[in-house]
Write a protein that holds these residues in place. Structure first.
Motif, PDB file in Angstrom:
ATOM      1  N   TYR A  91       5.922  -0.914   8.218  1.00 52.47           N
ATOM      2  CA  TYR A  91       5.419   0.065   7.980  1.00 52.47           C
ATOM      3  C   TYR A  91       6.155   1.357   7.514  1.00 52.47           C
ATOM      4  CZ  TYR A  91       2.359  -3.818   7.983  1.00 52.47           C
ATOM      5  OH  TYR A  91       1.865  -5.059   8.737  1.00 52.47           O
ATOM      6  N   TYR A  92       6.317   1.811   8.814  1.00 53.75           N
ATOM      7  CA  TYR A  92       6.983   3.170   9.267  1.00 53.75           C
ATOM      8  C   TYR A  92       8.392   3.471   8.308  1.00 53.75           C
ATOM      9  CZ  TYR A  92       3.738   5.541  12.383  1.00 53.75           C
ATOM     10  OH  TYR A  92       1.997   5.637  12.592  1.00 53.75           O
ATOM     11  N   ALA A  93       9.499   2.397   8.005  1.00 57.28           N
ATOM     12  CA  ALA A  93      10.124   2.332   7.393  1.00 57.28           C
ATOM     13  C   ALA A  93      10.126   2.148   6.035  1.00 57.28           C
ATOM     14  CB  ALA A  93      11.298   1.004   8.253  1.00 57.28           C
ATOM     15  N   ALA A  94       8.960   1.309   5.676  1.00 54.83           N
ATOM     16  CA  ALA A  94       8.818   1.464   4.379  1.00 54.83           C
ATOM     17  C   ALA A  94       8.256   2.822   3.548  1.00 54.83           C
ATOM     18  CB  ALA A  94       7.718   0.403   3.990  1.00 54.83           C
ATOM     19  N   VAL A  95       7.827   2.820   4.644  1.00 57.53           N
ATOM     20  CA  VAL A  95       8.118   4.954   4.236  1.00 57.53           C
ATOM     21  C   VAL A  95       9.130   5.845   3.872  1.00 57.53           C
ATOM     22  CG1 VAL A  95       6.542   7.548   4.977  1.00 57.53           C
ATOM     23  CG2 VAL A  95       5.510   5.374   5.027  1.00 57.53           C
ATOM     24  N   ASP A  96       9.411   6.021   5.058  1.00 56.74           N
ATOM     25  CA  ASP A  96      11.010   6.515   5.349  1.00 56.74           C
ATOM     26  C   ASP A  96      11.735   5.708   4.391  1.00 56.74           C
ATOM     27  OD1 ASP A  96      12.683   8.294   7.403  1.00 56.74           O
ATOM     28  OD2 ASP A  96      13.926   6.282   7.046  1.00 56.74           O
ATOM     29  N   GLN A  97      12.156   4.660   4.070  1.00 53.16           N
ATOM     30  CA  GLN A  97      13.028   4.316   3.029  1.00 53.16           C
ATOM     31  C   GLN A  97      13.153   4.301   1.818  1.00 53.16           C
ATOM     32  OE1 GLN A  97      16.190   3.537   4.198  1.00 53.16           O
ATOM     33  NE2 GLN A  97      15.517   4.378   6.329  1.00 53.16           N
ATOM     34  N   SER A 290       1.415  -4.185  -4.569  1.00 54.36           N
ATOM     35  CA  SER A 290       2.711  -3.921  -4.739  1.00 54.36           C
ATOM     36  C   SER A 290       2.993  -3.085  -3.126  1.00 54.36           C
ATOM     37  CB  SER A 290       2.309  -2.240  -5.734  1.00 54.36           C
ATOM     38  OG  SER A 290       2.298  -2.485  -6.443  1.00 54.36           O
ATOM     39  N   PHE A 291       1.454  -2.704  -2.435  1.00 53.33           N
ATOM     40  CA  PHE A 291       1.320  -2.429  -1.470  1.00 53.33           C
ATOM     41  C   PHE A 291       2.513  -3.731  -0.431  1.00 53.33           C
ATOM     42  CE2 PHE A 291      -0.179  -2.127   3.228  1.00 53.33           C
ATOM     43  CZ  PHE A 291       0.128  -1.424   3.679  1.00 53.33           C
ATOM     44  N   VAL A 292       1.583  -4.814  -0.130  1.00 57.68           N
ATOM     45  CA  VAL A 292       2.132  -6.019  -0.011  1.00 57.68           C
ATOM     46  C   VAL A 292       3.897  -5.815   0.437  1.00 57.68           C
ATOM     47  CG1 VAL A 292       2.376  -8.541   0.958  1.00 57.68           C
ATOM     48  CG2 VAL A 292       0.257  -7.076   0.682  1.00 57.68           C
ATOM     49  N   ALA A 293       4.059  -6.117  -0.981  1.00 57.75           N
ATOM     50  CA  ALA A 293       5.793  -6.159  -1.175  1.00 57.75           C
ATOM     51  C   ALA A 293       6.456  -4.817  -0.816  1.00 57.75           C
ATOM     52  CB  ALA A 293       5.510  -6.349  -3.238  1.00 57.75           C
ATOM     53  N   ALA A 294       5.547  -3.723  -0.890  1.00 60.80           N
ATOM     54  CA  ALA A 294       7.066  -2.688  -0.333  1.00 60.80           C
ATOM     55  C   ALA A 294       7.469  -3.134   1.777  1.00 60.80           C
ATOM     56  CB  ALA A 294       6.433  -1.744  -0.744  1.00 60.80           C
ATOM     57  N   SER A 295       5.718  -3.268   1.679  1.00 60.18           N
ATOM     58  CA  SER A 295       5.750  -3.433   3.061  1.00 60.18           C
ATOM     59  C   SER A 295       6.770  -4.570   3.549  1.00 60.18           C
ATOM     60  CB  SER A 295       4.010  -4.018   3.969  1.00 60.18           C
ATOM     61  OG  SER A 295       3.488  -2.690   3.186  1.00 60.18           O
ATOM     62  N   MET A 296       6.512  -6.217   2.774  1.00 59.29           N
ATOM     63  CA  MET A 296       7.332  -6.467   2.818  1.00 59.29           C
ATOM     64  C   MET A 296       9.043  -5.967   3.795  1.00 59.29           C
ATOM     65  SD  MET A 296       5.822  -9.167   0.722  1.00 59.29           S
ATOM     66  CE  MET A 296       4.832 -10.796   1.123  1.00 59.29           C
ATOM     67  N   GLU A 297       9.314  -5.291   2.646  1.00 57.66           N
ATOM     68  CA  GLU A 297      10.632  -5.133   2.271  1.00 57.66           C
ATOM     69  C   GLU A 297      10.401  -4.290   3.275  1.00 57.66           C
ATOM     70  OE1 GLU A 297      10.802  -2.443  -1.178  1.00 57.66           O
ATOM     71  OE2 GLU A 297       9.939  -4.014  -2.174  1.00 57.66           O
ATOM     72  N   GLY A 298       9.674  -3.139   3.985  1.00 52.79           N
ATOM     73  CA  GLY A 298      10.054  -2.372   5.068  1.00 52.79           C
ATOM     74  C   GLY A 298      10.355  -3.563   6.464  1.00 52.79           C
TER      75      GLY A 298
END
Lengths: 414, 261
Positions: A91-97, A290-298
């Motif tokens: 989750y931190y990576a998804a924010v940062d990236q 969207s939240f789950v998709a982006a979190s998975m990307e993280g």
């Protein structure tokens, strides 16, 4: 004598106040100072700057249409179960990236703590999404919290029981007559399940000891076996100095029982959402996707960039240092990857096992986590399956080729 | 106490209590509040009736820790206050230190004590209670020993009484009500301290463990049932301290201001 009367009135008042305080303390509110030193809030400023740059680059070639539509990002908040650490690296990576930004989200990560129950924060409407272990969340659900598991991030349990090698505790059967540490607060079900599977009575056959969220009790010999997470407390013993050798302890010094291997592993970190809103509010539903998709990307990013991911967490201000966070990122990766069915997918077999244990394992008070099977709609794979189609950063959602790295821990996790 | 008086003192608070519980039940039912948020009093009562053995044994653990600490703290506090009264220099040295020590939050001291003893030991919890009780008793009794009427002292001196006689005949009788005031404050505080110290690890056997643990597991009705146990325990300590005061002061025949009890 008036003074005496006054004293009496005052003591009565004090008594009443004390009684009130009694209830208040009893409710368990008074713990702020007990928890590990408060960590700094995530360094949002720096990460925002970075993600701005990233998202500009990425949106050009990846999601033109989305970037065009996204004038005001939608706000979403995520309640963590614990303090900032690499357990939540994805989750931190998804924010940062900038993964959240690419999905037109503005995500706030809310740190947890000893007494914060994420799923009730969610049910009370304080946050949009919450991370919680499945049995704990199901217990809240049985008590009327209308929540639903929308993504099972950790595919297996990371709970261990760690003891010194010379204690000879190599399976739960060896718990008999020993002092068994556990954390309580809903983190102890696997310990009880393992005891139950061996036919041991938690009330009389072992001595259960409340363990602080550290390993001091084990290292000082107060308890025979300590509950530990692969990614956190187990690393803490390996970051401690062995007084006999003057060097760090090594894995050879310990016996480690994995509850997953013993067969009583229960599903842990999952993303929970508000079931009412998910069913009736189209906006919230698309927010969830969207939240789950982006979190998975993280999490996919953390799988492929372990060091970078640990650094991102480190910048967010965890309690423990660099080697500990790298270890933790690596261990958490092992709990997630490979995800045979795809990341976030809730495996019905693992779910059923979790529910079965939660229903069938009596604790110290003779009560089980759940008194009945969860009602319809406790989990859904719809959101996960839809989220997979929105992933913008690659298509390896199973991580079948995943290999963990080797991490060297330093004293105190530095 | 006459029957009428009893009615006047007992009925209004009882009525209020009943109304409060009824309003609570009605709120939970009326607004359909879920149990994870707030359980209905009826559910709490069911949980209380279902778990008498567990609640009793948990209350016994917390209660005995509180009791041991209360007795030890009182004895130490009384002893220390005599010392402080006798040696003025000591008083000036120790009092500020006592105030400073007393200002350290329980949570910090519990952590310190727990590091000193095995994590299965009840001693840290009892030490904590002892310490809290000690300061309450010390400050009150020391005051009672010192704040003697000047006329009483003059009278004793005119009789050429020795310091020991002054202590026995003037200071100690003067300090007794202070001691019982201290006990009335210390008794419920001892129980609370025992709960709070259980919260930070150690054996999982007392009310201070079961209450937050059940809240964390969303078993709120059970948690509240333990809270009832906690309230009863605190109340019992308070009542005993009052009763103790009543018996002692009656025997001495020194209840001032007539029959107020």
């Amino acid at each position: 004598m008036n003074t005496r009367r006054n004293t009496r009135t005052i003591t009565r008042a004090v008594g009443a106040l004390a009684a009130l305080a009694l209830v208040a303390t009893a409710c368990g509110g008074d713990d702020d100072d007990a928890t590990p030193a408060a960590t700094d809030p995530p360094a949002e400023d720096t990460s925002d700057d970075m993600s701005d740059d990233m998202s500009d680059d990425m949106s050009d070639d990846m999601s033109d249409d989305m970037a065009m539509e996204c004038e005001t990002p939608r706000e979403a908040s995520l309640q963590l179960q614990w303090f900032t650490q690499a357990q939540f690296a994805g989750y931190y990576a998804a924010v940062d990236q900038g993964f959240y930004e690419n999905h037109c989200l503005d995500v706030t990560i809310v740190e947890g703590g000893l007494d914060i129950v994420p799923q009730t924060q969610l049910a009370n409407g304080d946050v949009d999404f919450a991370l919680a272990w499945v049995p704990k969340a199901l217990a809240s659900r049985e008590a009327g919290a209308n929540i639903v598991n929308i993504a099972q991030i950790f595919q297996r349990s990371g709970t261990l029981q760690v003891s010194f090698a010379d204690a000879g505790i190599t399976s739960p059967a060896d718990f008999a007559g020993k002092k068994i540490g556990n954390w309580g607060f809903g983190n102890e079900y696997e310990v009880f399940a393992a005891l139950g599977a061996e036919g041991l009575d938690p009330a009389s056959d072992v001595e259960l000891v409340g363990q602080n969220f550290d390993m001091v009790a084990l290292l000082e010999g107060d308890i025979d076996a300590a509950e530990a997470m692969t990614y956190n407390e187990y690393a803490q013993v390996l970051e401690a100095i062995n007084p006999d050798t003057g060097e760090l302890y090594t894995p050879d010094d310990f016996n480690v029982i994995s509850y997953e291997d013993v067969g009583v592993g229960m599903l842990q970190d999952a993303i929970w959402a508000d079931a009412d809103k998910l069913a009736n509010d189209e906006d919230y539903r698309s927010l969830a996707v969207s939240f789950v998709a982006a979190s998975m990307e993280g999490w996919m990013y953390c799988r492929d960039n372990v060091q970078e991911c640990a650094d991102i967490v480190l910048a967010a201000g965890p309690t423990l240092g660099a080697s500990h966070q790298l270890w933790q990122t690596n261990e958490v990766n092992k709990l997630i990857w490979p995800s045979e069915n795809g990341i976030g997918y809730i495996d019905p077999a693992a779910w059923d096992r979790t529910v079965e244990i939660a229903q069938g394992t009596p604790n110290l008070e003779g009560a089980t986590v759940l008194t009945a099977p969860p009602t319809e709609g406790a989990y859904t794979n719809e959101i996960v399956e839809e989220a997979w189609t929105h992933i913008q950063t690659g298509d390896d959602t199973t991580g079948s080729g995943f290999t963990a790295i080797e991490v060297t821990l330093n004293e105190g996790g530095n | 106490m006459s029957v009428r008086r009893l009615l006047v003192t007992v009925v209004p608070p009882a009525m209020f209590g009943v109304l409060f519980v009824v309003a609570w039940e009605a709120t939970v039912k009326g607004f359909d509040l879920k149990p994870y948020f707030l359980p209905a009093p009826s559910a709490i009562w069911d949980a209380f009736v279902d778990n008498p053995g567990l609640i009793r044994s948990a209350a016994f653990v917390s209660g005995s820790n509180a009791l041991v600490g209360l007795v030890a703290g009182t004895l130490l506090g009384v002893a220390a206050s005599f010392l402080l009264m006798r040696f003025n220099l000591l008083n000036e040295l120790v009092s500020p230190l006592a105030v400073a020590l007393n200002a350290i939050p329980i949570v910090v001291l519990v952590a310190v004590f727990q590091n000193m003893y095995a994590s299965t030991s009840e001693i840290p919890r009892r030490l904590m209670v002892t310490l809290i009780v000690f300061f309450i008793v010390l400050t009150n009794v020391a005051k009672g020993l010192r704040q003697v009427h000047a006329t009483h002292l003059e009278l004793m001196r005119s009789y050429a009484a020795s310091p020991t006689m002054i202590l026995l005949k003037t200071r100690i009788p003067n300090a007794l009500p202070y001691l019982f005031t201290a006990l009335k404050i210390a008794a419920p505080t001892a129980v609370i301290t025992a709960f709070v110290s259980e919260y930070f690890g150690g054996r999982q056997n007392g009310l201070g463990y079961f209450i937050p643990s059940n809240f964390a597991n969303s078993k709120t009705a059970v948690a509240w049932a333990y809270v009832i146990g906690a309230c009863l325990l605190g109340l019992a300590f308070y009542l005993v301290s009052i009763a103790l005061e009543a018996i002692t002061t009656h025997r001495r025949g020194s209840v001032p201001g007539g029959a107020t009890a």
